[in-house]
Design a protein around this motif. Sequence first.
Motif: not given
Length: 84
Positions: A47-54, A57-61, A74-83
């Motif tokens: 169940l832990i593995e399934v939740i992680e993958e779920w 997948a939701r964030l990717q989609w 939550a996810s953001s569609k804003e690009p991340i700048t790495i300094v």
Amino acid sequence: MFSEYIQAALMQAEYDTLEDGSYAATVPGLQGVIAVGDSLEECRTDLIEVIEEWIVARLQWGYPVPPIGGHAIASSKEPITIVD
């Protein structure tokens, strides 16, 4: 962030014993999340593995991850700048 969300989901997990003696688990509110195992511990580990993958997948989609037990991801569609 993921670990707190997963722990909250595990607290709400519902387990059932199947006819063959194995176990199945679901989490209300997390559509499509189901795990099975020959023992309760194996089912919980799956169940832990399934939740992680779920979550991934939701964030990717671009789908929202519903809050559970006061925790949200939550996810953001804003690009991340790495300094450097």
